[in-house]
Motif scaffolding. Structure first.
Motif, mmCIF file in Angstrom:
data_model
loop_
_atom_site.group_PDB
_atom_site.id
_atom_site.type_symbol
_atom_site.label_atom_id
_atom_site.label_comp_id
_atom_site.label_asym_id
_atom_site.label_seq_id
_atom_site.Cartn_x
_atom_site.Cartn_y
_atom_site.Cartn_z
ATOM 1 N N GLU A 1 3.197 28.014 -16.234
ATOM 2 C CA GLU A 1 2.898 26.787 -15.532
ATOM 3 C C GLU A 1 3.829 25.678 -15.986
ATOM 4 N N GLU A 2 4.090 24.755 -15.094
ATOM 5 C CA GLU A 2 4.907 23.610 -15.478
ATOM 6 C C GLU A 2 3.997 22.446 -15.827
ATOM 7 N N ARG A 3 4.315 21.784 -16.902
ATOM 8 C CA ARG A 3 3.474 20.681 -17.351
ATOM 9 C C ARG A 3 4.381 19.519 -17.721
ATOM 10 N N ARG A 4 3.941 18.311 -17.365
ATOM 11 C CA ARG A 4 4.734 17.138 -17.661
ATOM 12 C C ARG A 4 4.557 16.809 -19.137
ATOM 13 N N GLN A 5 5.687 16.635 -19.837
ATOM 14 C CA GLN A 5 5.597 16.328 -21.261
ATOM 15 C C GLN A 5 6.741 15.399 -21.634
ATOM 16 N N VAL A 6 6.450 14.456 -22.499
ATOM 17 C CA VAL A 6 7.505 13.541 -22.941
ATOM 18 C C VAL A 6 8.124 14.120 -24.207
ATOM 19 N N ILE A 7 9.433 14.387 -24.163
ATOM 20 C CA ILE A 7 10.091 14.924 -25.350
ATOM 21 C C ILE A 7 11.389 14.149 -25.590
ATOM 22 N N ASP A 8 11.923 14.303 -26.800
ATOM 23 C CA ASP A 8 13.207 13.673 -27.098
ATOM 24 C C ASP A 8 14.316 14.490 -26.445
ATOM 25 N N VAL A 9 14.941 13.890 -25.455
ATOM 26 C CA VAL A 9 16.028 14.595 -24.766
ATOM 27 C C VAL A 9 17.338 14.109 -25.371
ATOM 28 N N PRO A 10 18.173 15.036 -25.901
ATOM 29 C CA PRO A 10 19.448 14.581 -26.475
ATOM 30 C C PRO A 10 20.361 14.014 -25.379
ATOM 31 N N LEU A 11 20.970 12.871 -25.697
ATOM 32 C CA LEU A 11 21.879 12.252 -24.721
ATOM 33 C C LEU A 11 23.326 12.617 -25.032
ATOM 34 N N LEU B 1 -7.859 28.490 -29.572
ATOM 35 C CA LEU B 1 -7.679 27.056 -29.343
ATOM 36 C C LEU B 1 -6.606 26.778 -28.289
ATOM 37 N N ASP B 2 -5.501 27.504 -28.377
ATOM 38 C CA ASP B 2 -4.409 27.230 -27.441
ATOM 39 C C ASP B 2 -4.792 27.559 -25.995
ATOM 40 N N PRO B 3 -5.298 28.782 -25.726
ATOM 41 C CA PRO B 3 -5.710 29.041 -24.342
ATOM 42 C C PRO B 3 -6.825 28.113 -23.879
ATOM 43 N N ILE B 4 -7.728 27.769 -24.802
ATOM 44 C CA ILE B 4 -8.823 26.872 -24.402
ATOM 45 C C ILE B 4 -8.259 25.495 -24.065
ATOM 46 N N GLU B 5 -7.283 25.038 -24.862
ATOM 47 C CA GLU B 5 -6.691 23.725 -24.602
ATOM 48 C C GLU B 5 -6.023 23.718 -23.220
ATOM 49 N N LEU C 1 -9.561 19.824 -16.192
ATOM 50 C CA LEU C 1 -9.870 18.392 -16.124
ATOM 51 C C LEU C 1 -8.644 17.539 -15.800
ATOM 52 N N ASP C 2 -7.508 18.195 -15.679
ATOM 53 C CA ASP C 2 -6.260 17.505 -15.393
ATOM 54 C C ASP C 2 -5.988 16.403 -16.430
ATOM 55 N N VAL C 3 -6.104 16.773 -17.680
ATOM 56 C CA VAL C 3 -5.828 15.837 -18.778
ATOM 57 C C VAL C 3 -4.862 16.506 -19.743
ATOM 58 N N ASP C 4 -4.360 15.729 -20.685
ATOM 59 C CA ASP C 4 -3.528 16.303 -21.736
ATOM 60 C C ASP C 4 -4.268 16.063 -23.048
ATOM 61 N N VAL C 5 -4.997 17.074 -23.487
ATOM 62 C CA VAL C 5 -5.851 16.930 -24.666
ATOM 63 C C VAL C 5 -5.029 16.620 -25.920
ATOM 64 N N PHE C 6 -3.869 17.252 -26.009
ATOM 65 C CA PHE C 6 -3.068 17.114 -27.234
ATOM 66 C C PHE C 6 -1.620 16.836 -26.840
#
Lengths: 599, 232
Positions: free
Chosen positions: A303-313, A530-534, A541-546
């Motif tokens: 699945e694709e999930r939106r996540q904020v990460i440090d992208v090298p410039l 924990l990981d599959p449950i998360e 719930l369409d949330v980002d628990v962690f």
């Protein structure tokens, strides 16, 4: 199944403790009259009353569940933070600050002769400003403060987890977690096999050399220096159906437990045939649930999930301009001819990125070769010139690795002693204000905060047991009151006051045992999945628990401490037994004639 | 009268209702001979159950002594009295007082279960069970041993209570209105059981307000307002 997060030495300690407690309890149970056990179990599990202990056990189960789950996550957080912090440092740090320590190689030789010390390496640290021109045209040049760290890569790689935090020069096929947890020596072997010898980690390979880069030194920059946090879509693996299967599995387990609880009731109150019918019905229900659970298809999905990460410039091979102000041995800044501070600029080549997960390191550390950093900091040695005496080369720090990290504090004392002896032999080293500390002492502020947070959470959750204790006390008191006539009968037949009272303590103990078993089993299952449950909760719930970008961990950290689990279990058992003293005392103090006189 | 097994000396029992003292027994004294069937007759509220509880060591007198086989029971530790109740005394109550969560057999086994630690139970369980089944069989309850008290009639419950009182071969059986909650026919049946046990040598002390039943005893004492009207 338990590898990675179950503390194996802790398990042994817990098992030993558990065996001792169980042996003591077994002895106690064996020498007490049998009527207590039979009557207590009958009170608990006969007929509709079987529901009472189950309901009373629920607060205990919830408390145990939360205490173990939350503590496992908080403890995992503490441990991973410590691991990351320690990975960027060393067991013992000898810090000479910006003044620098002369004759450091001689001192290092002396340090390595100390018993328990495995290796030591000099480090240069100086502050700098980094300017980089991102590849994306629209983005302005990045200007950031940083900490230049000069290392001898082959020595530094042995020291902490420096090599394991590198992004480009890594062993392909290892997950981030495996990489950072692997034993350093073993990882370095893998790294060599992959073509990245530790001594060449800062070298600029041919494929990264661009025009004019032949003479430039390589640099490894923290991902936070050369990158910027951006929302991206990350692909994530999930097990479709796993959550529902776990849920049905728990229900099946619950059905079996209830089956056991109603066993006595059905046998007693409905006769043998009735018991068989009830058992068959429960078994069919449990079987149906188990079958349904087994029939739920479980298959991996991406699945694709939106996540904020440090992208090298920057790309590897790009330029990094670093500006420093060298400091003289006297402590004064290097000056230009006009009296202005001299700014030393150096163009470096980005050869790798560094990501430890420790935010402070990732956003400030820029690793360069030791000699290069020495020049940038003005700490290189100078030969005698005219009437000016020779200036010895200096190092800001010495990082020390000890054989047994638990003995780091003892090593600190020995190193302090060695420094005093060294000064005696080499008085020209000067009266430096050296700080010699373990990595834990140096990083105590951040570690302490996380540990305090963990302990406060555990304490607050522990307060829940007060409520649970009140529930147990009330139930046991009411039971002793309702069963007043039974108390009278038992005493009339020769049972002792203390014996009849302890019957109700056993009642509370078994409720605690039920709660502990339910809560602990639930928590361990939850932690394991924990990981599959998360992922399941996130999707449902369409949330980002962690949020990963917030915590800098790639998964929810967890560490199940077996002694903690045993401690929680023992505390709940002790608490429920103590709380049930309310009923026990009532029963023990009650005169038999009071309850036998009337119906 | 044969050698006394039980002696009461100047038994006084007070109950306190707040600040008010209620004297239920006023210096009662009596001897019970070994193998005797003694009946204490009295109206409701005369103190006969209290007297029975004191003689059965279930309650402590305000004043006076209870001598069991010559030993002053209340001068001995409580543990001694508990043990005596478990091994030498049997009780039958008006309201049966069977434990509702235990079967008839388990109720009968209670005295044995009270004196036996769990670790020894597997060793004695067979013997105790055979004894309990034998007593239940004598009282016609062999087929009812697996039932709960709630599944029995009044007479069966009282017989189960007698079985529990007899299973450990007591030296004295105290019966507190044993037929008070039963119909005439069932009450008669219970009395026949008690008389039969007495003929076998068991000492029986019974309290009742029913003169017709009391006549079956060897000796009859009247208790009125906490005083014995006829000295033995």
């Amino acid at each position: 199944m338990w590898d990675g997060w179950l503390d194996i030495p802790g398990v042994m300690a817990a098992l030993a403790g558990g065996v001792l407690v169980a042996a003591g309890l077994a002895a106690l149970i064996l020498v007490t009259p049998i009527y207590k056990h039979i009557v207590c179990l009958r009170y608990l599990f006969a007929g509709w009353k079987a529901v009472v202990p189950l309901i009373s056990a629920l607060p205990a189960a919830l408390g145990v569940f939360l205490l173990i789950l939350v503590f496992a996550i908080m403890d995992g957080f503490v441990r991973e933070t410590r691991e990351m912090t320690r990975g960027t440092l060393a067991d013992v740090i000898v810090d000479a600050h910006l003044e620098g320590m002369p004759y450091y190689d001689e001192f290092i030789q002396r340090i390595t002769r100390i018993e328990g010390v495995e290796a030591a390496t000099p480090i240069i640290q100086t502050y700098a400003i980094v300017r980089v021109k991102p590849r994306v045209e629209a983005v302005k040049p990045l200007v950031r403060p940083c900490l230049i760290i000069g290392v001898r890569p082959e020595q530094k790689a042995e020291m902490g987890r420096f090599a394991q935090f590198l992004v480009r020069q890594t062993v392909a096929g290892l997950k981030a977690q495996e990489k950072t947890r692997m034993d350093t020596a073993r990882y370095l072997e893998h790294l060599r096999a992959a073509g990245y010898p530790p001594e060449a980690l800062l070298d600029v390979p041919a494929d990264l050399r661009r025009d004019g880069a032949a003479s430039r030194a390589g640099a490894i920059a923290g991902l936070g220096i050369i990158g910027t946090p951006l929302p991206v879509l990350v692909t994530e693996s999930a097990l479709e159906g796993a959550g529902a299967r776990v849920l049905l599995g728990v229900l099946t387990g619950g059905a079996v437990v209830v089956l056991l609880l109603v066993w006595q009731a059905s046998r007693r109150y409905h006769g043998r045939r009735g018991w068989r019918r009830a058992a068959l019905a429960w078994l069919l229900a449990a079987g149906a649930l188990a079958t349904e659970a087994a029939l739920i298809p479980v298959y991996p999905v991406r699945e694709e999930r939106r996540q904020v990460i440090d992208v090298p410039l920057l790309d590897y091979g790009d330029d990094i301009l670093v500006s420093t102000i060298p400091v003289r041995p006297s402590g004064a800044l290097e000056k230009e001819v006009g009296g202005l501070p001299k700014v030393s600029e150096r163009l470096l080549v980005l050869v790798d990125a560094f990501r430890s997960g420790y935010w402070e390191a990732d956003s400030t550390h820029l690793y360069v070769d030791f000699a290069t950093a020495q020049q940038m900091a003005g700490m290189e040695g100078r030969p005698a010139e005219g009437d000016q005496a020779a200036v010895p080369a200096r190092a800001s720090q010495v990082h020390v690795k000890v054989h047994d990290p638990a003995q780091a504090a003892a090593a600190v004392e020995k190193i302090k002693e060695a420094w005093r002896e060294f000064l005696h032999e080499r008085p020209e080293a000067g009266l430096l204000q050296l700080s010699i500390n373990t990595w834990e002492t140096q990083q105590r502020m951040i570690l302490k905060v996380v540990e305090i947070e963990r302990n406060i959470t555990a304490l607050m959750l522990g307060l829940m047991f007060l409520g649970f204790g009140v529930v147990i006390a009330l139930i046991s008191y009411v039971m002793a009151y309702i069963k007043g006539r039974d108390v009278g009968i038992l005493k009339a037949l020769g049972a002792r006051d203390a014996g009849v009272g302890s019957l109700f303590l056993g009642y509370g103990f078994i409720i605690g045992l039920l709660g502990t078993a339910l809560g602990m089993a639930g928590a361990l299952v939850m932690i394991h999945y924990l990981d599959p449950i998360e992922i399941w909760v996130n999707r449902m719930l369409d949330v980002d628990v962690f949020p990963r970008e917030m915590y800098y961990f790639e998964h929810i950290p967890r560490h199940v401490s077996a002694p903690w689990c045993v401690g929680v279990g023992v505390a709940v058992l002790a608490f429920s037994t103590l709380a049930s003293m309310a009923g026990g005392l009532l029963a023990a103090l009650r005169q038999p004639v009071e309850s036998l006189r009337y119906e | 009268m044969s050698e006394p097994i039980l002696q009461a000396r100047g038994l006084v029992k007070d109950y306190w209702m707040g600040a008010a003292r209620l004297r239920v027994l006023h210096g009662v004294g009596l001897d019970v001979g070994r193998g005797e069937f003694l009946c204490i007759l009295g109206p409701s509220g005369s103190g006969k159950s209290t007297l029975l509880h004191l003689m059965g060591l279930l309650d402590r007198p305000t004043e006076g002594q209870v001598l069991f086989e010559g030993e002053d029971a209340f001068a001995r530790p409580k543990r001694w009295r508990d043990r005596l109740r478990n091994e030498a005394i049997g009780f039958v109550f008006q309201f049966y007082h069977l434990m509702p969560d235990l079967s008839v057999l388990e109720n009968t086994l209670l005295p044995a279960m009270i004196r036996t630690p769990l670790v020894r139970w597997p060793l004695v369980r067979g013997r105790e069970r055979r004894r309990a089944e034998e007593v239940l069989g004598d009282l016609g309850l062999r087929d009812r041993k697996g039932h709960l008290p709630t599944e029995l009639s009044g007479g069966e419950r009282q017989r189960a209570a007698i079985a529990r009182a007899l299973v450990h071969r007591p030296r004295v059986l105290f019966a507190d209105e044993p037929t008070g909650n039963l119909d005439t026919a069932t009450g008669g049946e219970i009395m026949r059981v008690l008389a039969r046990l007495n003929r076998k040598g068991l000492t029986v002390v019974m309290v009742t307000h029913d003169e017709r039943l009391a006549r079956q005893a060897h000796r009859l004492l009247h208790l009125v307002d906490g005083r014995l009207l006829q000295r033995p």
